[in-house]
Motif scaffolding. Sequence first.
Motif, PDB file in Angstrom:
ATOM      1  N   GLU A  67     -13.422 -22.062 -22.158  1.00 15.44           N
ATOM      2  CA  GLU A  67     -12.334 -21.111 -22.381  1.00 15.44           C
ATOM      3  C   GLU A  67     -12.669 -19.747 -21.790  1.00 15.44           C
ATOM      4  N   ARG A  68     -13.926 -19.322 -21.963  1.00 18.60           N
ATOM      5  CA  ARG A  68     -14.322 -18.002 -21.478  1.00 18.60           C
ATOM      6  C   ARG A  68     -14.297 -17.919 -19.958  1.00 18.60           C
ATOM      7  N   LEU A  69     -14.843 -18.950 -19.304  1.00 17.75           N
ATOM      8  CA  LEU A  69     -14.872 -18.933 -17.846  1.00 17.75           C
ATOM      9  C   LEU A  69     -13.464 -18.994 -17.263  1.00 17.75           C
ATOM     10  N   ALA A  70     -12.608 -19.786 -17.896  1.00 18.73           N
ATOM     11  CA  ALA A  70     -11.224 -19.858 -17.425  1.00 18.73           C
ATOM     12  C   ALA A  70     -10.548 -18.494 -17.560  1.00 18.73           C
ATOM     13  N   GLU A  71     -10.851 -17.789 -18.646  1.00 17.84           N
ATOM     14  CA  GLU A  71     -10.282 -16.459 -18.852  1.00 17.84           C
ATOM     15  C   GLU A  71     -10.890 -15.451 -17.868  1.00 17.84           C
ATOM     16  N   ASP A  72     -12.206 -15.527 -17.657  1.00 20.93           N
ATOM     17  CA  ASP A  72     -12.880 -14.606 -16.742  1.00 20.93           C
ATOM     18  C   ASP A  72     -12.412 -14.780 -15.303  1.00 20.93           C
ATOM     19  N   ALA A  73     -11.966 -15.981 -14.986  1.00 21.16           N
ATOM     20  CA  ALA A  73     -11.488 -16.221 -13.624  1.00 21.16           C
ATOM     21  C   ALA A  73     -10.319 -15.305 -13.276  1.00 21.16           C
ATOM     22  N   LYS A  74      -9.593 -14.850 -14.294  1.00 17.50           N
ATOM     23  CA  LYS A  74      -8.470 -13.938 -14.052  1.00 17.50           C
ATOM     24  C   LYS A  74      -8.953 -12.584 -13.529  1.00 17.50           C
ATOM     25  N   LEU A  75     -10.215 -12.249 -13.811  1.00 18.16           N
ATOM     26  CA  LEU A  75     -10.766 -10.970 -13.369  1.00 18.16           C
ATOM     27  C   LEU A  75     -11.352 -11.032 -11.959  1.00 18.16           C
ATOM     28  N   ALA A  76     -11.421 -12.233 -11.405  1.00 15.32           N
ATOM     29  CA  ALA A  76     -12.065 -12.411 -10.104  1.00 15.32           C
ATOM     30  C   ALA A  76     -11.355 -11.607  -9.012  1.00 15.32           C
ATOM     31  N   LYS A  82     -12.299 -16.804  -7.823  1.00 13.43           N
ATOM     32  CA  LYS A  82     -11.503 -17.421  -8.883  1.00 13.43           C
ATOM     33  C   LYS A  82     -11.715 -18.938  -8.887  1.00 13.43           C
ATOM     34  N   GLY A  83     -11.733 -19.527  -7.709  1.00 12.96           N
ATOM     35  CA  GLY A  83     -11.942 -20.964  -7.607  1.00 12.96           C
ATOM     36  C   GLY A  83     -13.310 -21.392  -8.081  1.00 12.96           C
ATOM     37  N   LEU A 137     -19.831 -11.751 -15.145  1.00  9.21           N
ATOM     38  CA  LEU A 137     -20.893 -12.480 -14.447  1.00  9.21           C
ATOM     39  C   LEU A 137     -22.227 -12.311 -15.157  1.00  9.21           C
ATOM     40  N   ILE A 138     -22.515 -11.084 -15.601  1.00  7.75           N
ATOM     41  CA  ILE A 138     -23.763 -10.831 -16.309  1.00  7.75           C
ATOM     42  C   ILE A 138     -23.801 -11.646 -17.605  1.00  7.75           C
ATOM     43  N   LYS A 139     -22.687 -11.698 -18.285  1.00 12.15           N
ATOM     44  CA  LYS A 139     -22.656 -12.466 -19.532  1.00 12.15           C
ATOM     45  C   LYS A 139     -22.908 -13.949 -19.273  1.00 12.15           C
ATOM     46  N   ALA A 140     -22.276 -14.486 -18.254  1.00  7.59           N
ATOM     47  CA  ALA A 140     -22.473 -15.901 -17.941  1.00  7.59           C
ATOM     48  C   ALA A 140     -23.921 -16.172 -17.545  1.00  7.59           C
ATOM     49  N   TYR A 141     -24.517 -15.258 -16.786  1.00  2.64           N
ATOM     50  CA  TYR A 141     -25.875 -15.448 -16.297  1.00  2.64           C
ATOM     51  C   TYR A 141     -26.902 -15.222 -17.397  1.00  2.64           C
ATOM     52  N   VAL A 142     -26.786 -14.095 -18.104  1.00  4.04           N
ATOM     53  CA  VAL A 142     -27.770 -13.734 -19.119  1.00  4.04           C
ATOM     54  C   VAL A 142     -27.524 -14.491 -20.425  1.00  4.04           C
ATOM     55  N   GLY A 143     -26.300 -14.399 -20.936  1.00  5.18           N
ATOM     56  CA  GLY A 143     -26.009 -15.014 -22.229  1.00  5.18           C
ATOM     57  C   GLY A 143     -26.176 -16.519 -22.226  1.00  5.18           C
TER      58      GLY A 143
END
Length: 261
Positions: A67-76, A82-83, A137-143
């Motif tokens: 859910e988070r990545l799908a939502e974050d894709a909107k910020l790309a 985005k893809g 991106l930092i959240k996905a990488y670090v968290g």
Amino acid sequence: METPETSATPQPSDTAEPATAGEPDAPQPSGDVAAQDWEQASADPQYRAAVVDLLGALAYGELAAFERLAEDAKLAPTLGDKGRLAAMAAAEFHHFDTLRDRLAQIGADPAEAMGPFVASLDEFHRQTAPSDWLEGLIKAYVGDSIASDFYREVAVRLDSGTRDLVLGVLDDTGHSSFAVERVRAAIEADPRVGGRLALWARRLMGEALSQAQRVVAERDALSTMLVGGVAAGFDLAEVGRMFSRITEAHTKRMAALGLAA
């Protein structure tokens, strides 16, 4: 935390190589349970309960990550970015499906297994909602990496089949190299970005470690597994060393990003 389809796997690049520097040394299987298969190990009801908790926490983590990545894709900023995030989100959902199927296979209700972890994980994501693309991106990488390190540490206490399953769903999607490449480029373009992102990463580190500790503390079967009630030789001192190893791996990942820990 997932193994993407071939089309979703980022191609390695020179700028992405340092991402692997943050990966901790893989813990080696140990203890009596680690030498058993599921049928043998699950004869102990406390061990079975610990595994159901673990798979439930992982399953909801994967669903929330989707859910988070799908939502974050909107910020790309670009369609290509985005893809990439959409593909990673799809891989997260595939891992959720795998864990859900495994829970059902061992006679556990997936929704009930995930239920105890919904509130705390949702609160973690609420408190660490990114304000922009780079923070995402930092959240996905670090968290995600901190969570993966924690579950890899736990995996050494699992039976062989469950261990393989857990390690499989923790495989990197390629998000590490993708995040490093994009964050480095942003810092090179505007060095002032680095300070803000370093502070954000420190906050994520603290929140992620607290979340991991809560997952263990709130579930008796999991905490017993970690402190030695199920797998001999793992005590409170070792739990402290485990979190020290996770912290050290985080420091290496920050260096890969070009940020101070």
